[in-house]
Scaffold this active site. Structure first.
Site, PDB file in Angstrom:
ATOM      1  N   GLY A   1      -4.100   9.177  -0.343  1.00  0.00           N
ATOM      2  CA  GLY A   1      -4.048   8.928   1.092  1.00  0.00           C
ATOM      3  C   GLY A   1      -5.397   9.193   1.709  1.00  0.00           C
TER       4      GLY A   1
ATOM      5  N   TYR B   1      -1.942   8.472  -9.777  1.00  0.00           N
ATOM      6  CA  TYR B   1      -1.697   7.418 -10.761  1.00  0.00           C
ATOM      7  C   TYR B   1      -0.259   7.448 -11.258  1.00  0.00           C
ATOM      8  CZ  TYR B   1      -6.703   6.760 -10.607  1.00  0.00           C
ATOM      9  OH  TYR B   1      -7.988   6.507 -10.171  1.00  0.00           O
TER      10      TYR B   1
ATOM     11  N   THR C   1       0.846  -1.195   0.000  1.00  0.00           N
ATOM     12  CA  THR C   1       0.000   0.000   0.000  1.00  0.00           C
ATOM     13  C   THR C   1       0.873   1.233   0.000  1.00  0.00           C
ATOM     14  OG1 THR C   1      -1.532   1.376   1.281  1.00  0.00           O
ATOM     15  CG2 THR C   1      -0.251  -0.219   2.511  1.00  0.00           C
ATOM     16  N   ILE C   2       0.567   2.177  -0.864  1.00  0.00           N
ATOM     17  CA  ILE C   2       1.358   3.407  -0.915  1.00  0.00           C
ATOM     18  C   ILE C   2       1.058   4.302   0.277  1.00  0.00           C
ATOM     19  CG2 ILE C   2       1.584   3.359  -3.419  1.00  0.00           C
ATOM     20  CD1 ILE C   2      -0.573   5.477  -3.624  1.00  0.00           C
ATOM     21  N   ASP C   3      -0.004   3.992   1.026  1.00  0.00           N
ATOM     22  CA  ASP C   3      -0.332   4.795   2.205  1.00  0.00           C
ATOM     23  C   ASP C   3       0.516   4.429   3.417  1.00  0.00           C
ATOM     24  OD1 ASP C   3      -2.329   6.032   0.765  1.00  0.00           O
ATOM     25  OD2 ASP C   3      -3.882   4.651   1.419  1.00  0.00           O
TER      26      ASP C   3
ATOM     27  N   ARG D   1       1.653   5.709  -8.198  1.00  0.00           N
ATOM     28  CA  ARG D   1       1.384   4.320  -7.832  1.00  0.00           C
ATOM     29  C   ARG D   1       1.740   3.334  -8.932  1.00  0.00           C
ATOM     30  NH1 ARG D   1      -5.085   2.927  -7.758  1.00  0.00           N
ATOM     31  NH2 ARG D   1      -5.297   2.454  -9.968  1.00  0.00           N
TER      32      ARG D   1
END
Length: 400
Positions: free
Chosen positions: A196, A324, A150-152, A327
């Site tokens: 986020g 986009y 997860t990029i969060d 990610r």
């Protein structure tokens, strides 16, 4: 436990780790268990429900390292929630009256999968644990070993999720171009909206990367190339309440002095206030199959830009979203090292029949281990009191 067939799937939103993780898993299995058949379900749980998968042939196994050079996922993702039967029926993935969890579990059984590697967030991995538990009740043993994507960076209790560090770096690169637009109009307001939903880590980390880049540049003030105009002037995350009036008063002084204002905004900042206002006005708030508010339909960036533009007397406002771009990037060197480390642990856990999610366990001294599924959860809040974030706020002149 005898392992004959290993399956992989990537699910949820993209992150800059999926392609590399698939490649590393293929390589590691080829090194230590070349006799095991490897397959990848197409588009995550969508492929499990439909029985659609790719068999990784010998050529793929020899050249799996090429996957590290690309972003995205070679086997594809989708947002499929197995507990949302209504949505799955509407999409034609299950029949009315079917239990999607049972359909998916039976498919894994029919496909002869002994080990399932899930590369995703908390929903992806805990769903896989539910599938294994269901199959266990039927006397079929499936070992599930997940990798945290997860990029969060918001998976409990994992210190660092795969892809997040690359996403922060890429968001900074995106901003380096976008903030150049500050000179395209007098009194310019630029809002860089960062992904986020519930966690501000990515926004904060991206801002940190950007200001580190900013600090390495040489400036030419007499030509109009000044550090003040290229700086970040505000960073807003969901964990810290935004006092619009107070911030507008501060930023108005910046606008009057240098002629532009640049903001990094987490897409989840202020969402509750926006949703409350929309519902009070009788407007419908759209949600995805997971029940999450569809942020693109409420446009937090546009909301904040409009609020600030009026108060700052901006002549022009611009909202740019880096999500986009960030990610879908290929993993950077830092993430590649972490991915390799976690994939090696994941394969060893599969061989030992140890289920769970691989990660540095914050509740066990940051030990890299296979974390038990019941302890995995999402929406870990960003700790805005961390010294590095407080220093960042001081650096840009925002009240800590």
């Amino acid at each position: 436990m005898t392992i004959k067939r290993v399956a992989m799937l990537t699910a949820g939103g993209y992150a800059p780790c999926l392609s590399a993780a698939v490649g590393d898993l293929i390589e590691r299995y080829t090194e230590v268990m070349p006799e095991v058949e490897l397959i990848g379900y197409r588009h995550g749980y969508h492929g499990v429900l439909t029985g659609t998968y790719t068999v990784f042939d010998e050529e793929t196994r020899r050249n799996a390292g090429l996957l590290r050079d690309f972003g995205g996922s070679p086997i594809g993702n989708s947002r499929v929630k197995l507990t949302n039967a209504k949505d799955l029926v509407a999409r034609g993935l299950v029949k009315e009256g079917d239990n999607p969890l049972e359909v998916a579990a039976n498919r894994l059984k029919e496909d002869g999968v002994d080990v399932l590697h899930t590369i995703g967030g908390d929903d992806t991995n805990t769903t896989a644990a539910d599938l294994a538990a269901f199959l266990h009740e039927q006397g079929y043993e499936l070992t599930v070993v997940g990798l945290p994507k997860t990029i969060d960076n918001d998976i409990v209790p994992i210190r660092q999720s795969l892809g997040a560090q690359t996403a922060a770096e890429q968001a900074s690169i995106f901003a380096q171009n976008v903030i150049a637009e500050h000179g395209s109009n007098p009194r310019m307001l630029i809002v860089h909206e960062v992904m986020g939903r519930n966690c501000g880590w990515l926004t904060a980390a991206a801002a940190k990367h950007y200001m580190e880049w900013h600090g390495q540049q040489q400036w030419l003030p007499q030509a109009g190339l000044t550090p003040e105009r290229w700086a970040i002037h505000g960073v807003y995350v969901p964990e810290v309440h935004v006092d619009l009036d107070r911030e507008a008063e501060r930023l108005k002084k910046v606008m009057d002095e240098i002629g532009n204002v640049n903001i990094f905004l987490s897409e989840g900042a202020g969402v509750d206030d926006i949703v409350t206002a929309m519902e009070a006005a009788g407007e419908e708030v759209q949600r995805d199959p997971f029940g999450h508010v569809k942020l693109d339909t409420i446009n937090p960036g546009s909301y904040f830009a409009s609020q600030f533009a009026d108060k700052l007397q901006a002549e022009k406002k611009m909202v740019q979203k880096s999500g986009y771009f960030s990610r879908s990037a290929k993993a950077n060197d830092t993430d590649l090292a972490l991915i390799k480390q976690m994939c090696d642990v994941a394969v060893e856990a599969a061989r030992a029949g140890t289920p769970g999610v691989v990660g540095h366990d914050e509740e066990r001294g940051d030990e890299l281990r296979v974390i038990e599924f019941p302890r995995i959860a999402g929406h870990k809040a960003f700790d805005a009191s961390q010294p590095w974030f407080q220093e960042l706020l001081r650096q840009i002149g925002q009240e800590a």
